[in-house]
Design a protein around this motif. Structure first.
Motif, PDB file in Angstrom:
ATOM      1  N   VAL A  10      -6.585  -6.527   4.218  1.00  0.00           N
ATOM      2  CA  VAL A  10      -5.863  -5.264   3.997  1.00  0.00           C
ATOM      3  C   VAL A  10      -5.866  -4.902   2.515  1.00  0.00           C
ATOM      4  CG1 VAL A  10      -3.566  -4.189   4.067  1.00  0.00           C
ATOM      5  CG2 VAL A  10      -4.430  -5.414   6.069  1.00  0.00           C
ATOM      6  N   GLU A  11      -5.678  -5.902   1.659  1.00  0.00           N
ATOM      7  CA  GLU A  11      -5.615  -5.660   0.222  1.00  0.00           C
ATOM      8  C   GLU A  11      -6.997  -5.418  -0.407  1.00  0.00           C
ATOM      9  OE1 GLU A  11      -3.546  -9.146  -1.116  1.00  0.00           O
ATOM     10  OE2 GLU A  11      -1.577  -8.257  -0.729  1.00  0.00           O
ATOM     11  N   SER A  12      -8.051  -5.949   0.215  1.00  0.00           N
ATOM     12  CA  SER A  12      -9.372  -5.936  -0.416  1.00  0.00           C
ATOM     13  C   SER A  12     -10.304  -4.817   0.039  1.00  0.00           C
ATOM     14  CB  SER A  12     -10.075  -7.271  -0.161  1.00  0.00           C
ATOM     15  OG  SER A  12      -9.329  -8.331  -0.697  1.00  0.00           O
ATOM     16  N   TYR A  13     -10.100  -4.289   1.250  1.00  0.00           N
ATOM     17  CA  TYR A  13     -11.072  -3.361   1.815  1.00  0.00           C
ATOM     18  C   TYR A  13     -10.410  -2.084   2.312  1.00  0.00           C
ATOM     19  CZ  TYR A  13     -14.003  -7.520   1.746  1.00  0.00           C
ATOM     20  OH  TYR A  13     -14.695  -8.633   1.344  1.00  0.00           O
ATOM     21  N   LYS A  15      -9.991   1.115   4.997  1.00  0.00           N
ATOM     22  CA  LYS A  15      -9.952   1.179   6.457  1.00  0.00           C
ATOM     23  C   LYS A  15     -11.354   1.395   7.014  1.00  0.00           C
ATOM     24  CE  LYS A  15      -8.206   4.777   8.372  1.00  0.00           C
ATOM     25  NZ  LYS A  15      -7.303   5.846   8.768  1.00  0.00           N
ATOM     26  N   GLU A  16     -12.142   2.224   6.349  1.00  0.00           N
ATOM     27  CA  GLU A  16     -13.493   2.509   6.814  1.00  0.00           C
ATOM     28  C   GLU A  16     -14.373   1.256   6.789  1.00  0.00           C
ATOM     29  OE1 GLU A  16     -11.808   4.367   4.498  1.00  0.00           O
ATOM     30  OE2 GLU A  16     -11.345   6.011   5.863  1.00  0.00           O
ATOM     31  N   ALA A  21     -16.915  -3.164   9.845  1.00  0.00           N
ATOM     32  CA  ALA A  21     -17.042  -4.606  10.064  1.00  0.00           C
ATOM     33  C   ALA A  21     -16.645  -4.973  11.488  1.00  0.00           C
ATOM     34  CB  ALA A  21     -16.172  -5.367   9.062  1.00  0.00           C
ATOM     35  N   GLU A  22     -15.578  -4.370  11.972  1.00  0.00           N
ATOM     36  CA  GLU A  22     -15.126  -4.618  13.342  1.00  0.00           C
ATOM     37  C   GLU A  22     -16.216  -4.230  14.344  1.00  0.00           C
ATOM     38  OE1 GLU A  22     -11.572  -3.152  16.372  1.00  0.00           O
ATOM     39  OE2 GLU A  22     -11.775  -2.211  14.400  1.00  0.00           O
ATOM     40  N   ALA A  50      -6.354  -5.999  10.746  1.00  0.00           N
ATOM     41  CA  ALA A  50      -6.326  -5.348   9.435  1.00  0.00           C
ATOM     42  C   ALA A  50      -6.437  -3.835   9.568  1.00  0.00           C
ATOM     43  CB  ALA A  50      -7.444  -5.901   8.553  1.00  0.00           C
ATOM     44  N   VAL A  51      -7.298  -3.367  10.463  1.00  0.00           N
ATOM     45  CA  VAL A  51      -7.436  -1.926  10.693  1.00  0.00           C
ATOM     46  C   VAL A  51      -6.123  -1.344  11.201  1.00  0.00           C
ATOM     47  CG1 VAL A  51      -8.543  -0.162  12.137  1.00  0.00           C
ATOM     48  CG2 VAL A  51      -9.934  -1.961  11.074  1.00  0.00           C
TER      49      VAL A  51
END
Length: 80
Positions: A10-13, A15-16, A21-22, A50-51
């Motif tokens: 969540v902190e590094s990437y 949402k897109e 990745a998902e 995370a998304v």
């Protein structure tokens, strides 16, 4: 599901990036970003969580801990 991994994602990437990745993991392809996990199932779980947490943070204007509590509550309810 490992909370520290989800927090790091969540902190590094964005949402897109996480959505991409998902999708890659779901299609059994290597994601462009590093998604930690013991296997593809755990990686998919981490990316999905995370998304969902990022979406909640944006839509509800809440912090990570609040969004995490909401997400884990939904998970608990779905398996009960």
């Amino acid at each position: 599901m490992k909370i520290p991994v989800i927090k790091q994602l969540v902190e590094s990437y964005s949402k897109e990036e996480l959505v991409e990745a998902e999708a890659a993991i779901a299609e059994e392809k290597a994601p462009k970003i590093d998604i930690p996990g013991d296997d593809e199932g755990e990686q998919l779980t981490h990316a999905y969580a995370a998304v969902q947490i990022k979406k909640s943070m944006e839509v509800n204007n809440v912090d990570f801990k609040t969004a995490l509590r909401e997400y884990t509550g939904r998970v608990r309810n779905s398996i009960s």
